[in-house]
Design an enzyme around this catalytic site. Structure first.
Site, PDB file in Angstrom:
ATOM      1  N   ARG A 169       0.806  -1.224   0.000  1.00 40.87           N
ATOM      2  CA  ARG A 169       0.000   0.000   0.000  1.00 40.87           C
ATOM      3  C   ARG A 169       0.837   1.271   0.000  1.00 40.87           C
ATOM      4  O   ARG A 169       0.440   2.295   0.538  1.00 40.87           O
ATOM      5  CB  ARG A 169      -0.966   0.024   1.193  1.00 40.87           C
ATOM      6  CG  ARG A 169      -1.935  -1.132   1.234  1.00 40.87           C
ATOM      7  CD  ARG A 169      -2.832  -1.190  -0.010  1.00 40.87           C
ATOM      8  NE  ARG A 169      -3.709  -2.344   0.086  1.00 40.87           N
ATOM      9  CZ  ARG A 169      -3.421  -3.561  -0.387  1.00 40.87           C
ATOM     10  NH1 ARG A 169      -2.256  -3.769  -0.996  1.00 40.87           N
ATOM     11  NH2 ARG A 169      -4.264  -4.562  -0.265  1.00 40.87           N
ATOM     12  N   SER A 246     -10.857   0.994   3.141  1.00 45.57           N
ATOM     13  CA  SER A 246     -10.223   0.535   4.386  1.00 45.57           C
ATOM     14  C   SER A 246      -9.415   1.687   4.984  1.00 45.57           C
ATOM     15  O   SER A 246      -8.507   2.204   4.341  1.00 45.57           O
ATOM     16  CB  SER A 246      -9.314  -0.658   4.115  1.00 45.57           C
ATOM     17  OG  SER A 246     -10.065  -1.745   3.621  1.00 45.57           O
ATOM     18  N   GLU A 341      -4.558   4.427   6.041  1.00 46.22           N
ATOM     19  CA  GLU A 341      -4.269   4.173   4.634  1.00 46.22           C
ATOM     20  C   GLU A 341      -4.539   5.385   3.752  1.00 46.22           C
ATOM     21  O   GLU A 341      -3.792   5.647   2.816  1.00 46.22           O
ATOM     22  CB  GLU A 341      -5.082   2.964   4.137  1.00 46.22           C
ATOM     23  CG  GLU A 341      -4.771   2.575   2.711  1.00 46.22           C
ATOM     24  CD  GLU A 341      -5.365   1.237   2.324  1.00 46.22           C
ATOM     25  OE1 GLU A 341      -5.678   1.060   1.137  1.00 46.22           O
ATOM     26  OE2 GLU A 341      -5.520   0.369   3.202  1.00 46.22           O
TER      27      GLU A 341
END
Length: 349
Positions: A169, A246, A341
């Site tokens: 990520r 998320s 995130e």
């Protein structure tokens, strides 16, 4: 001749984020292609104005105070294919809607992107975040990118994926405003089969063994079904989808430092490392689906504890208060610090 980027009359960044949160920018400019992006950013740089790149706004948390600078909306469209045997290299402009790209490649019988179906946002953001889901990530398929280099004010073409520092990520592009993605290239399979199905939940849904390759269209429909069940496919009428996806990444820890929790999902993450389920940590810390934040204006999704959602009438401050409550609850219980995130713009946890 090329069209100039256009300044929009609506400066609210809440109109350009999936959370429907965030204050105004000083100026919002719509750029219809790579050249227009370079011109808009170059003009702002010359004027000494901060720049915020906005695609689909699906990974942005913008402060209630807004952004004191120019927000550039990536709106360039276009796809091209070049076949080389059983591989097709697909070149995509940064402003293309990501799920439209996935749908188009699946419709063309190309395999590789189907497990990334239903993810909101624009294509240019996918290598920045190294977007991933259901056992596939952009790093698996990315060939190279074209970048606008703000320091030299030049376009760098065909920058190899190997130079982007792609990891879980993240990439060297994340949190770095010096380079802006203008277009991307993916190497996809032309044999009519998907990427190997590595995610156990997806394999069970498809009724196949792990590592099987299936019809890309079947994999896409299965992924979309799973995402809808978790409120992860955008729907303006469904507040569970008013989110940034998320909110926390799955923490990666040395094996000896990872808490042992019955039933907590965990995966190997390199030598001596383990990746823990952030959702599992949140649940085991006592947070349930629908857990409400300030005034009920924000809450955990009613379907998935990893998504923080805006229920209407809320603020970014409300959302961050809920995020801190969840983060601190997990830390207090298990000693694990969850990291956000999304990109936080003029705000922090």
């Amino acid at each position: 001749m090329h069209a100039a980027a256009t300044t929009t009359t609506d400066s609210r960044l809440s109109a350009h984020t999936t959370l429907r949160l965030g204050g105004p920018a000083t100026r919002v400019v719509r750029a219809e292609g790579a050249r227009e992006v370079a011109d808009a950013v170059g003009s702002a740089d010359a004027a000494g104005e901060p720049v915020l790149l906005v695609g689909g706004g699906s990974n942005l948390v913008v402060a209630d105070e807004g952004f004191d600078g120019t927000a550039v909306l990536l709106a360039g469209r276009g796809m091209a294919h070049e076949r080389d045997g059983d591989t097709v290299v697909v070149t995509v402009e940064a402003g293309e809607d990501w799920d439209d790209v996935v749908a188009a490649t699946v419709a063309d019988g190309l395999g590789g992107l189907e497990c990334l179906s239903g993810i909101p946002g624009r294509t240019g953001a996918t290598p920045v975040q190294n977007v991933g889901a259901y056992g596939v990530e952009v790093a698996d398929l990315l060939v190279d990118v074209d970048l606008y280099d703000r320091r030299s004010r030049t376009v760098r073409e065909h920058v190899p994926a190997s130079e982007l520092g792609l990891a879980y990520r993240t990439s060297v592009l994340k949190g770095n405003d010096d380079a802006i993605v203008l277009r991307v290239r993916f190497a996809l399979s032309a044999d009519g089969r998907s990427a190997p199905i590595r995610y156990a939940e997806l394999a069970r849904t498809l009724g196949v063994a792990p590592e099987s390759r299936v019809d890309p269209a079947a994999a896409r429909e299965a992924v979309l079904g799973l995402r809808r069940g978790k409120g992860m496919v955008l729907d303006a009428a469904d507040h569970d989808t008013w989110s940034a996806g998320s909110f926390f990444t799955n923490p990666i820890l040395p094996v000896g430092e990872a808490p042992v929790i019955d039933g907590l999902a965990a995966w190997p993450a390199g030598e001596g490392l383990v990746k823990l389920s952030a959702a599992g940590l949140i649940q085991n810390a006592g947070f349930t689906r629908g857990h409400a934040g300030p005034g009920g204006r924000v809450s955990l999704s009613t379907r998935h504890v990893l998504a923080l959602t805006h229920r209407g009438g809320g603020t970014t401050a409300d959302l961050l208060a809920l995020a801190r409550e969840v983060r601190d609850g997990v830390t207090d219980r298990f000693g694990v610090v969850l990291r956000p995130e999304p990109v936080l713009v003029h705000c922090a946890l």
